[in-house]
Design an enzyme around this catalytic site. Structure first.
Site, mmCIF file in Angstrom:
data_model
loop_
_atom_site.group_PDB
_atom_site.id
_atom_site.type_symbol
_atom_site.label_atom_id
_atom_site.label_comp_id
_atom_site.label_asym_id
_atom_site.label_seq_id
_atom_site.Cartn_x
_atom_site.Cartn_y
_atom_site.Cartn_z
ATOM 1 N N HIS A 198 0.862 -1.191 0.000
ATOM 2 C CA HIS A 198 0.000 0.000 0.000
ATOM 3 C C HIS A 198 0.894 1.234 0.000
ATOM 4 O O HIS A 198 1.882 1.283 0.722
ATOM 5 C CB HIS A 198 -0.906 -0.011 1.238
ATOM 6 N N TYR A 322 -15.098 4.088 7.402
ATOM 7 C CA TYR A 322 -15.520 2.718 7.113
ATOM 8 C C TYR A 322 -16.968 2.424 7.485
ATOM 9 O O TYR A 322 -17.301 1.327 7.921
ATOM 10 C CB TYR A 322 -14.553 1.712 7.748
#
Lengths: 343, 343
Positions: A198, A322
Site C-alpha cells: 500500500h 468505514y
C-alpha cells in the site's frame, strides 16, 4: 474486476448481511485483528474467517493487511525471526487459498489525518489533513493525539520509535524493505500469493520520519528489487492522488502487471499538501475516477477493487471512513464506471 | 442530465437532509399530495413546496404527478370543468417557475404489482408482478386488494369505475387523451411547461380495462395528436422494459425531442408477462442501462433523470419502492454510467 468491500470482522458494526445486499458485491477484504503484530497467523483462524465470509455467500478475496513489524522496518536484530513468522503466516494463508495479501511499509504511523469529523457543506462528516497542523506538531515533545495514531504504544515507546526512525534515511528504509522482500517473495511465489504494498498515506514524509512509497519513482525502485509479478502493488487512488505530480492513469499503464489490488477513493487537494476526503465521484474531488477505470481496463485488470473510505452520511456512526452507506454508494458508482467505460 | 430524487414531502420518512448527502444530488421531484384530484393546486402551496426544497439547497425540478381525474379519462360531461382546473394548476405551476410536469393516463389503477415484499436471494425485499395472479382475479367480484390500489375508492365506486372502462376500447381512451391534450397543451406552451406522460405500468391491459401508453406505436400516436415539444414523454425504463419488444435505446433515439424526464429502473422479465424489480445494475435485470444512457447521450439529453424504485435493503422500512438506500445506490450507479459512457 472483482468488486469488494472491506470488513473488520465480527465486531464490525457493518455486517456481512448488509454488505451482500449491495448490488454485485461478492468479495470481502478482511484480516485477523487480534493476533499481535509479528506473531504467526494460525491456519485455523484464517480458515474460520474464510468460512464466516462464505457462510454469507461471499468470498474472502484479499487479506488487508498482514502487518509488518516495526523491527523489520527498522532493520533490527530481531527481524530475522519476525520475517520467519511472516513467511509462516503467508504459508498458512496460501494453504487456506488466499491469493492476495496487502501490507505497507510506513514507519510508526499508518494513514494520518488531523480531523476525522470535518463537516462538509452537505452536513456529512469526513477525514481531512491539514498540513499546518502536522508541520507544527512534534510527537516527541507534545502530548497531542492525532487520529490514526496507534494508541497501543506508550508515550515512551512512541518517542523511542520515532527517535530511531529519525536517524534513518529513505535509503536505509529501502534497504530494509529490500531485505524483507528478498526473504518473503520466494515464499509468496511458492504459495502463489500476490503481495501488494500500500502506498504511504499521505505520500510524503511526516514528523521527520522517512516514507518511501509515494510516486512513480517509488514503484520503479520497488520493481528493481525484484520484478516477479508477486512483488505487487495495492494501487490506492486516494493516497497517491494527494500528490498532483502523480499521474494515476499513466502509473497504472506503466506498472499494470504488478497491480493486484485497487482502492478507489477520492480526495480534494486544498493546496500546500492539505486535503479533504470527498465522496467517490470525480466531480467532487481531484481524482479523475473515469480515467483510472479506463487505465485499468486498458491493462485488462481482473483483480480485486474496492471503494475506499466513505464520508459519514445519513447520521451513521462507526469507524471513521468505514461506514456502510457512503462506501456502498462508492461501490455502485464504481460499477457504473466499469460498465460505462469502453475499453 | 440533472440527477434527481423523488420526495413525498414533509411526511416522507426520507428527509431532504439525507437526500442532499447523496453525491451530486441537486434536484427534487415532488408534488402536492393532499389536494383532491381534479381541484386546482393553489399557487401558494406550490411556492411553499418549492421554498421548503430550496431551504435545503436543492431545486424543485419536476412535478410528479399532476394527476388527471378519472372523468377526463372516461370522457364524462364533467371533464370540461376538470380540464379548466388542470389548466389553472398548470398556470400556477408555471408562475412559480416549474418547467416539467409528469402525468399518466392509466385508468383506475396506477402501477400494479402482486407483491410488495418479494424476498430476493440476498434477503432484500422488492416489488413483483405475477401475471397469473392478476389474470385469475376480477376486481369486481373478488375482495382481494392488490398493492397499488387506490384504497380511497369504496368497493362500489371501484366496481362502477371498472364497469365504465370495460365498455371502452383503446381508441375511446385515445380520443379522451386527445381531447385532454388539445385543451391543455396550448396552456403548457404558453407557460413554458413540458408535460410528460408516464407509460402504463405494466404496459399492457389489466382486468379488461384499456391501457394505451405501452410501445413505440403508442408514442407515434401521441405525437400525431400534436408534435409540439411540450407534448412530452416521461421515459420509464422499468415500465417500458417489461415488454421485450420495446427496444428502449431505439425509442429514445426516435422520440428524443419529446423526452423531458427519465426514470431509471431495472426489472427482470420472468416470462409470461411476469417480472420482478431488481437493483439498478444492468447485470441484475433485463434492461441494459448502459445502452439507455448511451442513447440519452446521443440525443444530447439535458433534462431531469432519477433513480426509480429501489429494493428495501439494510432493514429499511417505508414506502415500497421509495426507500432511501437502494435508490441512492441507483443514483451513484447512474452517475457512474453517465460519466463513463462516451458520447
Amino acid at each position: 474486476m472483482k468488486l469488494s468491500f472491506r470488513w473488520y470482522g465480527d465486531n464490525d458494526p457493518v455486517k456481512l448481511q448488509n454488505i451482500k445486499q449491495i448490488p454485485d458485491m461478492k468479495h470481502i477484504v478482511s484480516a485477523i485483528y487480534d493476533v499481535p503484530v509479528g506473531d504467526i497467523w494460525p491456519k485455523e483462524r484464517i480458515a474460520d474467517l474464510k468460512s464466516s465470509v462464505e457462510k454469507e455467500g461471499l468470498s474472502l478475496s484479499v487479506i488487508e493487511s498482514l502487518p509488518v513489524h516495526e523491527s523489520i522496518k527498522l532493520g533490527e536484530g530481531s527481524r530475522d525471526q519476525l520475517i520467519e513468522n511472516y513467511k509462516e503466516s503467508l504459508k498458512n494463508l496460501g494453504e487456506v487459498g488466499i491469493k492476495t495479501v496487502c501490507y505497507n511499509f510506513m514507519p510508526v504511523f499508518d494513514w494520518t489525518r488531523t480531523d476525522l469529523n470535518y463537516v462538509l457543506e452537505d452536513g456529512s462528516e469526513t477525514l481531512m489533513y491539514d498540513n499546518d497542523v502536522v508541520k507544527n506538531l512534534d510527537p516527541i515533545t507534545t502530548n497531542l493525539h492525532l487520529p490514526g495514531w496507534d494508541e497501543s504504544y506508550t508515550k515512551t515507546e512512541m518517542s523511542s520509535l520515532i527517535r530511531k526512525y529519525r536517524t534513518m534515511t529513505d535509503d536505509d528504509l529501502w534497504d530494509n524493505l529490500t531485505y524483507f522482500l528478498n526473504e518473503v517473495l520466494p515464499v509468496a511465489v511458492e504459495c502463489d500469493i500476490n503481495l501488494t504494498i500500500h502506498p504511504d498515506d499521505p505520500p510524503w514524509s511526516i514528523f521527520g520520519i522517512p516514507r518511501i512509497i509515494k510516486t512513480k519513482e517509488s514503484y520503479e525502485k520497488l520493481l528493481n528489487i525484484n520484478n516477479v509479478k508477486n512483488n505487487g502493488i495495492c494501487f490506492c487512488t486516494g493516497s497517491l492522488g494527494c500528490l498532483e505530480e502523480n499521474n494515476l492513469p499513466e502509473m497504472i499503464r506503466t506498472f499494470g502487471d504488478h497491480i493486484h489490488f485497487v482502492h478507489m477513493r477520492n480526495i480534494k487537494r486544498l493546496g500546500n499538501h492539505s486535503f479533504v476526503e470527498t465522496g467517490h465521484l470525480s466531480k467532487e474531488g481531484s481524482v479523475d475516477m473515469k480515467e483510472v477505470i479506463k487505465a485499468l481496463k486498458d491493462i485488462n485488470y481482473k483483480g480485486t477493487i474496492r471503494p475506499d473510505h466513505g464520508r459519514m452520511i445519513w447520521g451513521e456512526t462507526g469507524k471513521a471512513g468505514y461506514g456502510l452507506y457512503d462506501r456502498a454508494l462508492g461501490a455502485t458508482y464504481i460499477n457504473g464506471l466499469i460498465e460505462g467505460v469502453d475499453k
